[in-house]
Write a protein that holds these residues in place. Structure first.
Motif, PDB file in Angstrom:
ATOM      1  N   LEU A  35       0.831  -1.207   0.000  1.00  0.00           N
ATOM      2  CA  LEU A  35       0.000   0.000   0.000  1.00  0.00           C
ATOM      3  C   LEU A  35       0.866   1.258   0.000  1.00  0.00           C
ATOM      4  N   VAL A  36       1.965   1.199   0.768  1.00  0.00           N
ATOM      5  CA  VAL A  36       2.906   2.334   0.787  1.00  0.00           C
ATOM      6  C   VAL A  36       3.495   2.541  -0.612  1.00  0.00           C
ATOM      7  N   GLY A  37       3.819   1.419  -1.281  1.00  0.00           N
ATOM      8  CA  GLY A  37       4.318   1.499  -2.659  1.00  0.00           C
ATOM      9  C   GLY A  37       3.293   2.114  -3.587  1.00  0.00           C
ATOM     10  N   GLY A  38       2.007   1.792  -3.373  1.00  0.00           N
ATOM     11  CA  GLY A  38       0.922   2.360  -4.181  1.00  0.00           C
ATOM     12  C   GLY A  38       0.799   3.860  -3.983  1.00  0.00           C
ATOM     13  N   ILE A  39       0.950   4.289  -2.735  1.00  0.00           N
ATOM     14  CA  ILE A  39       0.903   5.732  -2.442  1.00  0.00           C
ATOM     15  C   ILE A  39       2.056   6.440  -3.142  1.00  0.00           C
ATOM     16  N   GLY A  40       3.220   5.763  -3.181  1.00  0.00           N
ATOM     17  CA  GLY A  40       4.389   6.320  -3.891  1.00  0.00           C
ATOM     18  C   GLY A  40       4.103   6.495  -5.375  1.00  0.00           C
ATOM     19  N   ILE A  41       3.438   5.497  -5.971  1.00  0.00           N
ATOM     20  CA  ILE A  41       3.083   5.589  -7.398  1.00  0.00           C
ATOM     21  C   ILE A  41       2.131   6.768  -7.622  1.00  0.00           C
ATOM     22  N   MET A  42       1.105   6.900  -6.747  1.00  0.00           N
ATOM     23  CA  MET A  42       0.143   7.998  -6.893  1.00  0.00           C
ATOM     24  C   MET A  42       0.833   9.349  -6.758  1.00  0.00           C
ATOM     25  N   ASN A  43       1.744   9.457  -5.820  1.00  0.00           N
ATOM     26  CA  ASN A  43       2.473  10.707  -5.586  1.00  0.00           C
ATOM     27  C   ASN A  43       3.266  11.115  -6.835  1.00  0.00           C
ATOM     28  N   ILE A  44       4.021  10.147  -7.395  1.00  0.00           N
ATOM     29  CA  ILE A  44       4.848  10.432  -8.585  1.00  0.00           C
ATOM     30  C   ILE A  44       3.968  10.759  -9.793  1.00  0.00           C
ATOM     31  N   MET A  45       2.824  10.054  -9.925  1.00  0.00           N
ATOM     32  CA  MET A  45       1.921  10.309 -11.053  1.00  0.00           C
ATOM     33  C   MET A  45       1.302  11.699 -10.960  1.00  0.00           C
ATOM     34  N   VAL A  95       1.630  14.635 -13.688  1.00  0.00           N
ATOM     35  CA  VAL A  95       0.499  15.378 -14.277  1.00  0.00           C
ATOM     36  C   VAL A  95       0.801  16.875 -14.264  1.00  0.00           C
ATOM     37  N   SER A  96       1.337  17.337 -13.118  1.00  0.00           N
ATOM     38  CA  SER A  96       1.674  18.766 -13.004  1.00  0.00           C
ATOM     39  C   SER A  96       2.766  19.159 -14.001  1.00  0.00           C
ATOM     40  N   GLU A  97       3.773  18.304 -14.161  1.00  0.00           N
ATOM     41  CA  GLU A  97       4.894  18.581 -15.065  1.00  0.00           C
ATOM     42  C   GLU A  97       4.436  18.627 -16.533  1.00  0.00           C
ATOM     43  N   ARG A  98       3.461  17.776 -16.866  1.00  0.00           N
ATOM     44  CA  ARG A  98       3.086  17.598 -18.269  1.00  0.00           C
ATOM     45  C   ARG A  98       1.734  18.226 -18.599  1.00  0.00           C
ATOM     46  N   PHE A 113      -6.716   8.113  -9.708  1.00  0.00           N
ATOM     47  CA  PHE A 113      -6.897   9.505  -9.295  1.00  0.00           C
ATOM     48  C   PHE A 113      -6.032  10.473 -10.110  1.00  0.00           C
ATOM     49  N   PRO A 114      -4.694  10.240 -10.234  1.00  0.00           N
ATOM     50  CA  PRO A 114      -3.886  11.147 -11.064  1.00  0.00           C
ATOM     51  C   PRO A 114      -4.322  11.136 -12.539  1.00  0.00           C
ATOM     52  N   ALA A 115      -4.676   9.933 -13.050  1.00  0.00           N
ATOM     53  CA  ALA A 115      -5.096   9.828 -14.461  1.00  0.00           C
ATOM     54  C   ALA A 115      -6.387  10.592 -14.681  1.00  0.00           C
ATOM     55  N   ASN A 116      -7.290  10.500 -13.722  1.00  0.00           N
ATOM     56  CA  ASN A 116      -8.569  11.209 -13.812  1.00  0.00           C
ATOM     57  C   ASN A 116      -8.356  12.717 -13.764  1.00  0.00           C
ATOM     58  N   LYS A 117      -7.432  13.138 -12.913  1.00  0.00           N
ATOM     59  CA  LYS A 117      -7.119  14.568 -12.797  1.00  0.00           C
ATOM     60  C   LYS A 117      -6.565  15.099 -14.120  1.00  0.00           C
ATOM     61  N   ASN A 176      -8.697  21.394 -18.416  1.00  0.00           N
ATOM     62  CA  ASN A 176      -9.243  22.232 -19.488  1.00  0.00           C
ATOM     63  C   ASN A 176      -8.128  22.553 -20.475  1.00  0.00           C
ATOM     64  N   PRO A 177      -8.298  22.239 -21.779  1.00  0.00           N
ATOM     65  CA  PRO A 177      -7.195  22.445 -22.744  1.00  0.00           C
ATOM     66  C   PRO A 177      -6.703  23.896 -22.813  1.00  0.00           C
ATOM     67  N   ILE A 178      -7.625  24.860 -22.686  1.00  0.00           N
ATOM     68  CA  ILE A 178      -7.225  26.289 -22.762  1.00  0.00           C
ATOM     69  C   ILE A 178      -6.348  26.635 -21.568  1.00  0.00           C
ATOM     70  N   GLN A 179      -6.808  26.212 -20.342  1.00  0.00           N
ATOM     71  CA  GLN A 179      -6.033  26.471 -19.122  1.00  0.00           C
ATOM     72  C   GLN A 179      -4.686  25.734 -19.159  1.00  0.00           C
ATOM     73  N   ALA A 180      -4.718  24.501 -19.677  1.00  0.00           N
ATOM     74  CA  ALA A 180      -3.487  23.679 -19.741  1.00  0.00           C
ATOM     75  C   ALA A 180      -2.447  24.303 -20.656  1.00  0.00           C
ATOM     76  N   LEU A 181      -2.900  24.868 -21.815  1.00  0.00           N
ATOM     77  CA  LEU A 181      -1.960  25.489 -22.759  1.00  0.00           C
ATOM     78  C   LEU A 181      -1.327  26.752 -22.184  1.00  0.00           C
ATOM     79  N   ARG A 182      -2.071  27.446 -21.314  1.00  0.00           N
ATOM     80  CA  ARG A 182      -1.536  28.684 -20.713  1.00  0.00           C
ATOM     81  C   ARG A 182      -0.667  28.390 -19.493  1.00  0.00           C
ATOM     82  N   TYR A 183      -0.664  27.097 -19.052  1.00  0.00           N
ATOM     83  CA  TYR A 183       0.066  26.739 -17.814  1.00  0.00           C
ATOM     84  C   TYR A 183       1.572  26.860 -17.994  1.00  0.00           C
ATOM     85  N   GLU A 184       2.227  27.513 -17.032  1.00  0.00           N
ATOM     86  CA  GLU A 184       3.688  27.654 -17.069  1.00  0.00           C
ATOM     87  C   GLU A 184       4.272  26.868 -15.902  1.00  0.00           C
TER      88      GLU A 184
END
Length: 380
Positions: free
Chosen positions: A267-277, A281-284, A363-367, A372-380
């Motif tokens: 379960l701890v390993g799963g939380i690690g996967i969610m954290n990295i994902m 998401v934020s990076e990409r 959860f990360p995949a759903n996020k 929103n594509p417009i907001q995502a394109l403006r994201y820095e």
């Protein structure tokens, strides 16, 4: 694209998988050690004999006479009966002297207690009838007094009396803390003389079939109650199956407990996967915006991130299986542990790791898929 993303961040992916590797290998090692221990205890109990009932009486007023033992042997479902008299005796040969466990019994003992003779023969009914001074010795006793020589036909001094060795038992090792190899077995009549007592307080009964053992035990208890009315506290009838069931219950509880403890690391390993994902998401965010802007549907983005999570947990699970089996074998050889690997445990731990990847990856995949594509394109 999901696989390229994983390969593009090798160190991060490896560290993410480490949680799953540790989790899966922990489950496999701990559960396999628990199951191996259970098998070890079961085999030790089986060494005591199969379909076995043990009658113990306490005190001279509830001793089992020859007549009573004969009646027990005639009960339905009873295959063989072996009365036993035990004690400690001084055994000597030349300059070697030692105290050894003595067992006085009959010819049926070898069948009832599953005792095998590696050299010579076992006790016969004639030996008991004629009070022969013969002995069958355990493997350790043979090694102590005869070394590499063949003991059969040679003599031992037991309590100052010369006994001829007619057989050597095959080594059984230790069973439930008691050595079955440092022993001298003599005819019942001779054993009674050696321990200076004719009182028989222990009898082993072997049932004809495992399915009949409860019925046989019930018959034995009824017969014992008729022998010794109002003295039920002065004797006991033990079924080996009850001992097996108790040990099995304890072993199953221990296995579940160890498996549960090890599963926490999954379960701890799963939380690690969610954290990295989530970090991924934020990076990409901008990449997701571009993909959506040129026609990518929500399910495409969801699937990409979900594949990444499942691949990380799946590959981590496979490496964890290999690490678990390898470490288990090393521990088995170094610590002389009985480790039992089963395909059920290995498959269950792998499927659990995949399930953790899916659950914590949703959860990360759903996020990512909801951006929103417009907001995502403006994201820095």
């Amino acid at each position: 694209m999901a696989l390229r993303s994983i390969m593009g961040n090798k160190l991060r992916s490896a560290l993410t998988m480490l949680g799953m590797i540790i989790g899966v290998s922990s489950v496999i090692i701990l559960v396999s050690i628990a199951e191996g221990s259970a098998q070890n205890v079961t085999s030790q109990i089986n060494q005591l004999g199969t379909n076995l009932l043990t009658i113990n009486t306490f005190g001279t007023d509830v001793a089992l006479s020859d007549g009573k033992i004969d009646e027990l042997s005639k009960l339905n479902g009873v295959k063989a009966v072996a009365p036993v008299i035990q004690g400690r005796v001084n055994v000597k040969k030349d300059r070697t002297a030692s105290q050894v466990s003595l067992t006085g019994t009959n010819a049926a003992y070898s069948t009832v207690r599953d005792v095998l003779v590696s050299q010579g023969r076992f006790i016969t009914d004639l030996d008991i009838e004629y009070r022969q001074k013969i002995a069958v010795i355990g493997a350790d006793t043979a090694a102590t007094f005869f070394g590499m020589e063949n003991p059969v036909g040679q003599y031992l001094q037991i309590e100052g009396t010369s006994f001829k060795v007619v057989g050597v038992l095959a080594s059984k090792g230790s069973s439930l803390g008691q050595s079955g190899d440092n022993v001298v077995i003599v005819p019942l009549s001779t054993g009674q003389r050696l321990v200076k007592s004719t009182t028989i307080n222990q009898v082993f009964l072997q049932g004809k079939s495992e399915n009949q053992m409860d019925f046989v035990m019930n018959e034995v208890e009824i017969k014992m109650a008729s022998f010794f009315p109002s003295k039920s506290d002065s004797y006991s009838v033990m079924n080996q199956k009850d001992l097996m069931d108790t040990m099995s219950s304890v072993s199953n509880t221990m296995t579940m407990m160890l498996g549960g403890i090890a599963s926490i690391s999954l379960l701890v390993g799963g939380i690690g996967i969610m954290n990295i994902m989530l970090v991924s998401v934020s990076e990409r965010t901008k990449e997701i915006g571009i993909r959506k802007a040129i026609g990518a549907k929500r399910r495409d983005v969801l699937l990409q991130f979900l594949i990444e999570a499942v691949v990380l947990s799946g590959v981590g699970g496979i490496i964890g299986i290999l690490a678990g089996i390898g470490l288990g074998e090393i521990l088995s050889s170094l610590l002389s542990l009985t480790v039992s690997f089963t395909s059920t445990v290995i498959l269950s731990s792998f499927l659990f790791s995949l399930a953790v990847g899916v659950i914590f990856g949703v959860f990360p995949a759903n996020k990512a898929s909801k951006l929103n594509p417009i907001q995502a394109l403006r994201y820095e």
